[in-house]
Scaffold this active site. Structure first.
Site, PDB file in Angstrom:
ATOM      1  N   GLU A  29      26.419  15.405 -38.182  1.00  0.00           N
ATOM      2  CA  GLU A  29      26.480  14.055 -37.619  1.00  0.00           C
ATOM      3  C   GLU A  29      27.886  13.443 -37.695  1.00  0.00           C
ATOM      4  O   GLU A  29      28.189  12.514 -36.940  1.00  0.00           O
ATOM      5  CB  GLU A  29      25.454  13.150 -38.314  1.00  0.00           C
ATOM      6  CG  GLU A  29      23.993  13.459 -37.959  1.00  0.00           C
ATOM      7  CD  GLU A  29      23.383  14.600 -38.776  1.00  0.00           C
ATOM      8  OE1 GLU A  29      24.128  15.302 -39.512  1.00  0.00           O
ATOM      9  OE2 GLU A  29      22.154  14.803 -38.676  1.00  0.00           O
ATOM     10  N   HIS A  31      30.717  15.109 -36.974  1.00  0.00           N
ATOM     11  CA  HIS A  31      31.334  15.540 -35.712  1.00  0.00           C
ATOM     12  C   HIS A  31      30.771  14.728 -34.542  1.00  0.00           C
ATOM     13  O   HIS A  31      31.515  14.300 -33.654  1.00  0.00           O
ATOM     14  CB  HIS A  31      31.038  17.018 -35.440  1.00  0.00           C
ATOM     15  CG  HIS A  31      31.564  17.968 -36.465  1.00  0.00           C
ATOM     16  ND1 HIS A  31      30.753  18.657 -37.336  1.00  0.00           N
ATOM     17  CD2 HIS A  31      32.835  18.348 -36.759  1.00  0.00           C
ATOM     18  CE1 HIS A  31      31.500  19.433 -38.107  1.00  0.00           C
ATOM     19  NE2 HIS A  31      32.767  19.256 -37.788  1.00  0.00           N
ATOM     20  N   LEU A 178      28.981  14.506 -45.383  1.00  0.00           N
ATOM     21  CA  LEU A 178      28.632  15.651 -44.542  1.00  0.00           C
ATOM     22  C   LEU A 178      29.811  16.594 -44.414  1.00  0.00           C
ATOM     23  O   LEU A 178      30.955  16.160 -44.219  1.00  0.00           O
ATOM     24  CB  LEU A 178      28.209  15.170 -43.157  1.00  0.00           C
ATOM     25  CG  LEU A 178      26.738  14.793 -43.059  1.00  0.00           C
ATOM     26  CD1 LEU A 178      26.500  13.863 -41.878  1.00  0.00           C
ATOM     27  CD2 LEU A 178      25.863  16.038 -42.948  1.00  0.00           C
ATOM     28  N   SER A 179      29.516  17.879 -44.555  1.00  0.00           N
ATOM     29  CA  SER A 179      30.510  18.929 -44.368  1.00  0.00           C
ATOM     30  C   SER A 179      29.756  20.160 -43.908  1.00  0.00           C
ATOM     31  O   SER A 179      28.640  20.412 -44.385  1.00  0.00           O
ATOM     32  CB  SER A 179      31.208  19.225 -45.706  1.00  0.00           C
ATOM     33  OG  SER A 179      31.874  20.475 -45.620  1.00  0.00           O
TER      34      SER A 179
END
Ligand code: AMP
Length: 296
Positions: A29, A31, A178-179
């Site tokens: 999310e 990106h 996030l990753s």
């Protein structure tokens, strides 16, 4: 949306103002928030997916990096991308290629110490994307705060006529930034990884309560980390948000950055402290389980 492999093909497809979202793929999310921002303000949205060998500096992390271009294509299309640019390594780096872009100073601390050639790899590939795609606006996440400072400096120093937009960190429901690498975290490692944002948020709370001493703020972060959780902290540092330089006091926006190796996965996170508003920017949260983990 069209998927293409060369700069020439990208340029044939673009019209009007061009927004570029450079990525290494395996979308989450974070990106998608960049693609959505590009969609809102530019006429052609180009998303690049390139796992750039130059920025891995020979690390085994390169081979382990998650990849799924079909999945990325479906997600990019749904988020409003017009062109997905997925070059091969030998298209991006011509044989005998000798030019490397090094941003001095900005790239020497924090991640630059941990990964010596990393930011030259980033600056080189982003410069190539700017030269080849010729975007009007390029979108980056503040998740990679030092990278954003490197890119801003490189673009200004090399006179690229591009506006750089930095967007907020998108977090999972439990706060983990996030990753794409989060897919490699085993359950107990994921629990340990929550220490990173908790440490940063403790600094944010102290800052918002009026604390301005750098050593007290950093001490707050260290005191929050569960030493028994088995995490190997690389650094916790405070740096100027515009150029990632060291600061003695907080007079303009700074970021507090943390990095750790957890179960063999290198994770980074940060929080932005703004002395003008006296607020800490912790980023945004997604409402459901991330698309990284499929439909479950
Ligand atoms: P990557 O594919 O990891 O190289 O990331 C591509 C772009 O997405 C970079 O500009 C990152 O800073 C950005 N990004 C990665 N994770 C996040 C996140 N959790 N929130 C916002 N942006 C992100």
């Amino acid at each position: 949306m069209r998927t293409v492999e060369t700069f020439g093909q990208v340029r044939e497809l673009v019209e009007g103002s061009v927004g570029l979202v450079p990525t290494m793929g395996f979308f989450h999310e974070g990106h998608l928030s960049l693609i959505a921002a590009a969609r809102r303000s530019t006429e052609t949205v180009v998303v690049s997916v390139f796992v750039n060998p130059l920025q891995f500096g020979g690390s085994p992390d390169l081979a382990a990096y998650p990849r799924d271009v079909e999945r990325d294509a479906a997600l990019a299309r749904a988020a409003g991308a017009d062109v997905l640019f997925v070059p091969e390594v030998d298209t991006m780096y011509r044989e005998g290629s000798r030019t490397i872009v090094t941003v001095e100073g900005v790239a020497d601390s924090m991640e630059g110490v941990h990964r010596p050639r990393h930011f030259s790899g980033v600056a080189t590939v982003v410069a190539k994307l700017f030269a080849g795609v010729r975007p009007d606006v390029a979108y980056f996440g503040r998740k990679d705060a030092q990278q954003l400072a490197v890119v801003r400096t490189m673009a200004a120093d090399l006179s690229f006529p591009v506006e750089i937009h930095g967007l907020p960190i998108v977090r999972e429901q439990d706060g983990l930034a996030l990753s794409s690498r989060n897919v490699h975290l085993a359950n107990e490692d994921r629990a340990a990884a929550l220490n990173l944002h908790r440490a940063l948020f403790a600094v944010g709370d102290a800052f918002e309560a009026g604390e301005r001493s750098l050593s007290t703020l950093l001490g707050r972060a260290s005191a929050t980390i569960d030493v028994g959780a088995g995490i190997d902290i690389d650094y916790i540092e405070i740096a100027d948000a515009s150029d990632a330089s060291t600061v003695d006091r907080i007079e303009q926006p700074v970021f507090v950055a943390i990095a750790a190796d957890i179960g063999g996965v290198h994770l980074i996170d940060n929080i932005l402290l703004d002395p003008t508003t006296e607020r800490a920017d912790r980023g945004t949260y997604i409402d459901n389980s991330s698309i990284l983990y499929g439909d479950s």
